[in-house]
Design a protein around this motif. Structure first.
Motif, PDB file in Angstrom:
ATOM      1  N   SER A   1      -4.600 -59.564  71.227  1.00 42.04           N
ATOM      2  CA  SER A   1      -4.211 -60.787  70.572  1.00 42.04           C
ATOM      3  C   SER A   1      -5.673 -61.744  70.811  1.00 42.04           C
ATOM      4  O   SER A   1      -5.881 -62.654  70.271  1.00 42.04           O
ATOM      5  CB  SER A   1      -3.190 -61.431  71.254  1.00 42.04           C
ATOM      6  N   TYR A   2      -6.273 -60.944  71.637  1.00 40.79           N
ATOM      7  CA  TYR A   2      -7.961 -61.837  71.995  1.00 40.79           C
ATOM      8  C   TYR A   2      -9.230 -61.120  71.644  1.00 40.79           C
ATOM      9  O   TYR A   2     -10.184 -61.551  71.639  1.00 40.79           O
ATOM     10  CB  TYR A   2      -7.617 -62.213  73.391  1.00 40.79           C
ATOM     11  N   ILE A   3      -9.127 -59.848  71.435  1.00 38.68           N
ATOM     12  CA  ILE A   3     -10.112 -58.935  71.246  1.00 38.68           C
ATOM     13  C   ILE A   3      -9.911 -58.545  69.686  1.00 38.68           C
ATOM     14  O   ILE A   3      -9.055 -58.176  69.143  1.00 38.68           O
ATOM     15  CB  ILE A   3     -10.038 -57.598  71.850  1.00 38.68           C
ATOM     16  N   PRO A   4     -11.182 -58.901  69.117  1.00 45.21           N
ATOM     17  CA  PRO A   4     -11.052 -58.551  67.524  1.00 45.21           C
ATOM     18  C   PRO A   4     -10.977 -57.069  67.023  1.00 45.21           C
ATOM     19  O   PRO A   4     -11.207 -55.995  67.948  1.00 45.21           O
ATOM     20  CB  PRO A   4     -12.490 -59.012  66.845  1.00 45.21           C
ATOM     21  N   GLN A   5     -10.066 -56.928  66.293  1.00 43.45           N
ATOM     22  CA  GLN A   5      -9.715 -55.580  65.809  1.00 43.45           C
ATOM     23  C   GLN A   5     -10.462 -55.324  64.528  1.00 43.45           C
ATOM     24  O   GLN A   5     -10.256 -53.830  64.376  1.00 43.45           O
ATOM     25  CB  GLN A   5      -8.274 -55.462  65.396  1.00 43.45           C
ATOM     26  N   GLN A   6     -11.020 -56.098  63.736  1.00 42.43           N
ATOM     27  CA  GLN A   6     -11.419 -55.684  62.358  1.00 42.43           C
ATOM     28  C   GLN A   6     -13.094 -56.081  62.268  1.00 42.43           C
ATOM     29  O   GLN A   6     -13.966 -55.297  61.779  1.00 42.43           O
ATOM     30  CB  GLN A   6     -10.694 -56.612  61.332  1.00 42.43           C
ATOM     31  N   VAL A   7     -13.211 -57.402  62.704  1.00 41.78           N
ATOM     32  CA  VAL A   7     -14.785 -57.969  62.643  1.00 41.78           C
ATOM     33  C   VAL A   7     -15.222 -58.805  63.790  1.00 41.78           C
ATOM     34  O   VAL A   7     -14.400 -59.734  64.290  1.00 41.78           O
ATOM     35  CB  VAL A   7     -14.726 -58.715  61.367  1.00 41.78           C
ATOM     36  N   ALA A   8     -16.160 -58.531  64.187  1.00 38.04           N
ATOM     37  CA  ALA A   8     -16.887 -59.493  65.294  1.00 38.04           C
ATOM     38  C   ALA A   8     -17.739 -60.726  65.027  1.00 38.04           C
ATOM     39  O   ALA A   8     -18.842 -60.526  64.217  1.00 38.04           O
ATOM     40  CB  ALA A   8     -17.771 -58.439  66.168  1.00 38.04           C
TER      41      ALA A   8
ATOM     42  N   GLU B   1     -17.861 -50.832  61.292  1.00 39.15           N
ATOM     43  CA  GLU B   1     -17.363 -50.490  59.936  1.00 39.15           C
ATOM     44  C   GLU B   1     -17.796 -52.097  59.186  1.00 39.15           C
ATOM     45  O   GLU B   1     -18.187 -51.841  57.774  1.00 39.15           O
ATOM     46  CB  GLU B   1     -16.109 -50.331  59.571  1.00 39.15           C
ATOM     47  N   MET B   2     -17.468 -53.075  59.548  1.00 39.69           N
ATOM     48  CA  MET B   2     -17.531 -54.355  59.013  1.00 39.69           C
ATOM     49  C   MET B   2     -19.028 -54.882  58.859  1.00 39.69           C
ATOM     50  O   MET B   2     -19.166 -55.671  58.288  1.00 39.69           O
ATOM     51  CB  MET B   2     -16.617 -55.305  59.717  1.00 39.69           C
ATOM     52  N   GLU B   3     -19.899 -54.124  59.497  1.00 42.28           N
ATOM     53  CA  GLU B   3     -21.292 -54.598  59.372  1.00 42.28           C
ATOM     54  C   GLU B   3     -21.969 -54.530  58.268  1.00 42.28           C
ATOM     55  O   GLU B   3     -22.910 -55.490  57.777  1.00 42.28           O
ATOM     56  CB  GLU B   3     -22.271 -53.958  60.603  1.00 42.28           C
ATOM     57  N   ARG B   4     -21.433 -53.626  57.361  1.00 36.78           N
ATOM     58  CA  ARG B   4     -22.036 -53.485  56.162  1.00 36.78           C
ATOM     59  C   ARG B   4     -21.843 -54.549  55.134  1.00 36.78           C
ATOM     60  O   ARG B   4     -22.592 -55.078  54.354  1.00 36.78           O
ATOM     61  CB  ARG B   4     -21.962 -52.171  55.143  1.00 36.78           C
TER      62      ARG B   4
END
Length: 544
Positions: free
Chosen positions: A50-57, A70-73
């Motif tokens: 609930s506190y650590i991002p799972q998709q995008v930082a 993966e979301m960096e692009r």
């Protein structure tokens, strides 16, 4: 490069950062408050996802997590589209300006950021480009006309349009450790639009639309006005819409009633009994049953009844009834006396004990006659109406994003607020009244809970899982609500008898032993009577 040379390089960069920070403080006395905190360990260990991002930082705390690469692009693609939209300033120019704001950016973060000034500036520019492109979806929903919406934005919209990915990004954007300062977004928009005023209007539209999307509460048209120039980050904006900073309402019905009663009592000053029975009699003019109940159980009546009772209770016959009668009639007075004798209770501002959070569950309150009605306001509208025996609660919507939103709001409030933890106290209240799926069902039927989860049991587990708290705090209007509910519930005869049977009868081995012995004695007596009666019949039959 040897390990020693790497260490020397890090130390040299650290010295440069410290020196620049000290110089900046000498030049500017306006200290930037910390607003992006690390989640306390007690909360992090309870539910890390609930506190650590799972998709995008977003921001520097989790930027190097390999599972988020993966979301960096998509972030780089958003930065490219932002670069094309710029008119008078190049993207590198924004980065240069952010480098000048480096110390202000660093001051917003609770952790020490082990990045060079250039790395940090590029990170802010790229993450801000991604956030603004994503938030434009909600600005369009709000009806705001954006002059520079990219036609290539469809790539991100298509990606975010996938429901699971969209919800994952929403959850990541409300996480406390996944924030960037809002003034970075303002600077990016100012470079894209013609003026700072237009940038603020556009950003406000984005923020309001985003808050309406993720807020578990129904935000009406009268939501508190958000000043984007004063908000710290996106989570701070959400918190301000849910827990607005307002003063106590002088038009509260209970306050008005108390004022009327106090004015009525002024006319009776100097009368022989104005500190006791006469005040209660005066109140009976206004009211009905609940004040009559107060009269019966008031201290003057208790004192009058206690004097003859002290004499009667010493008699052999009445001594048996001494314990239950004193428990039912004088237990509250004994508790108040014990509380006054406790030196810890002499401090008015002392934090409440954990036991004071205890409150009956919804099913128990509903069975005792309490009604539940939804309010159209925020959590500041929570109250218990003693006259109508109604507990008013705001409508809360539960979906796949709600738990993350609630937990991060609690973490932010606990880390940032120096005053009462209003939102935390609300979650403790809901955790107290919801124990099982039956409690959720009752609140759902009353329109207080809009459950979009799989089942009522899952909703109950959501509230019951939020048991970790940073510190106990006093929140006057919520504490009064809890106190009023407990006072009504504990004043019910059915509850008093049930508690007496549980604690004083079934919870006492001496009484159970006495009852068992009494039962055995009765059985033996019946056996003797039956035996005597049988022999008497036999003897009588023989004589005849």
């Amino acid at each position: 490069m040897s390990p020693n040379s790497s260490t020397n390089f890090d130390e040299h960069r650290w010295i440069i950062n410290i020196r620049k920070t000290l110089e900046e403080e000498l030049e500017d006395d306006n200290e930037v408050p910390v607003c992006i905190f690390s989640v306390p360990k007690s909360l992090m260990t309870s539910c890390p996802d609930s506190y650590i991002p799972q998709q995008v930082a977003i921001g520097p705390y989790h930027c190097w997590l390999p599972e988020l690469h993966e979301m960096e692009r998509y972030k780089i693609a958003a930065a490219k589209r932002t670069r094309k939209q710029l008119q008078t300033l190049k993207f590198e120019g924004i980065v240069d300006h952010l480098i000048k704001l480096e110390l202000k950016i660093r001051a917003c973060y609770h952790k020490f950021l082990d990045f060079s000034n250039e790395t940090l500036a590029w990170m802010m520019a790229i993450d801000a480009s991604f956030m603004l492109e994503f938030l434009q979806i909600y600005a369009v929903k709000e009806g705001m006309t954006i002059t520079r919406v990219s036609s290539s934005m469809s790539h991100l919209v298509d990606y975010a349009g996938r429901k699971s990915a969209h919800n994952a990004i929403l959850r990541d954007m409300v996480m406390l450790e996944n924030q960037i300062p809002l003034f970075v977004l303002r600077k990016m928009l100012e470079a894209q639009l013609s003026s700072l005023e237009l940038a603020d209007d556009t950003l406000l539209s984005m923020v309001v639309g985003f808050c309406k999307e993720v807020s578990p509460f129904r935000l009406t048209q009268e939501i508190p006005k958000i000043h984007v120039s004063q908000c710290a980050h996106l989570l701070d904006c959400l918190y301000e819409t849910i827990v607005p900073q307002t003063e106590a309402n002088p038009d509260d019905p209970e306050i008005i009633e108390d004022k009327d009663l106090s004015e009525e009592m002024k006319d009776k000053e100097g009368s022989p009994g104005d500190s006791g029975i006469w005040k209660l009699v005066a109140k009976l003019k206004k009211c009905p049953i609940h004040l009559l109940k107060r009269l019966v159980f008031s201290r003057p009546v208790r004192v009058i009844l206690k004097i003859p009772w002290m004499i009667l209770s010493n008699l052999p016959v009445f001594s048996i009834l001494k314990q239950p009668v004193e428990y039912l009639f004088f237990s509250q007075e004994n508790e108040n006396r014990a509380g006054n004798e406790n030196p810890n209770n002499s401090e008015i501002n002392a934090p409440p004990l954990a036991e004071e959070i205890a409150i009956p569950c919804v099913a128990e309150l509903f069975e005792s006659g309490v009604r539940f009605l939804p309010t159209s306001g925020n959590i500041l509208s929570i109250m218990f109406d003693v006259k109508t025996v109604t507990l008013y609660l705001p409508t809360v919507s539960l979906d796949v994003n709600t738990e993350v939103v609630l937990r991060n709001l609690v973490a932010y409030e606990a880390s940032n607020a120096s005053g009462p933890l209003v939102f935390t106290r609300y979650t403790e209240l809901m955790n107290g009244i919801i124990d099982t799926e039956e409690d959720v069902r009752l609140l759902r039927e009353q329109g207080i809970i809009l459950n979009r989860l799989k089942s009522d049991e899952e909703a109950a587990n959501l509230w019951n899982g939020m048991t970790k708290s940073i510190r106990l705090t006093k929140v006057p209007f919520l504490d009064k609500t809890i106190e009023d509910v407990n006072e009504y519930y504990n004043g019910r005869w059915k509850v008093k008898v049930g508690k007496f049977m549980k604690h004083r009868v079934f919870g006492s081995w001496q009484i159970l032993t006495f009852l068992a012995a009494l039962l055995i004695l009765l059985l033996l007596t019946m056996q003797v009577i039956c035996s005597v009666y049988r022999w008497f019949r036999i003897f009588r039959f023989k004589t005849t």
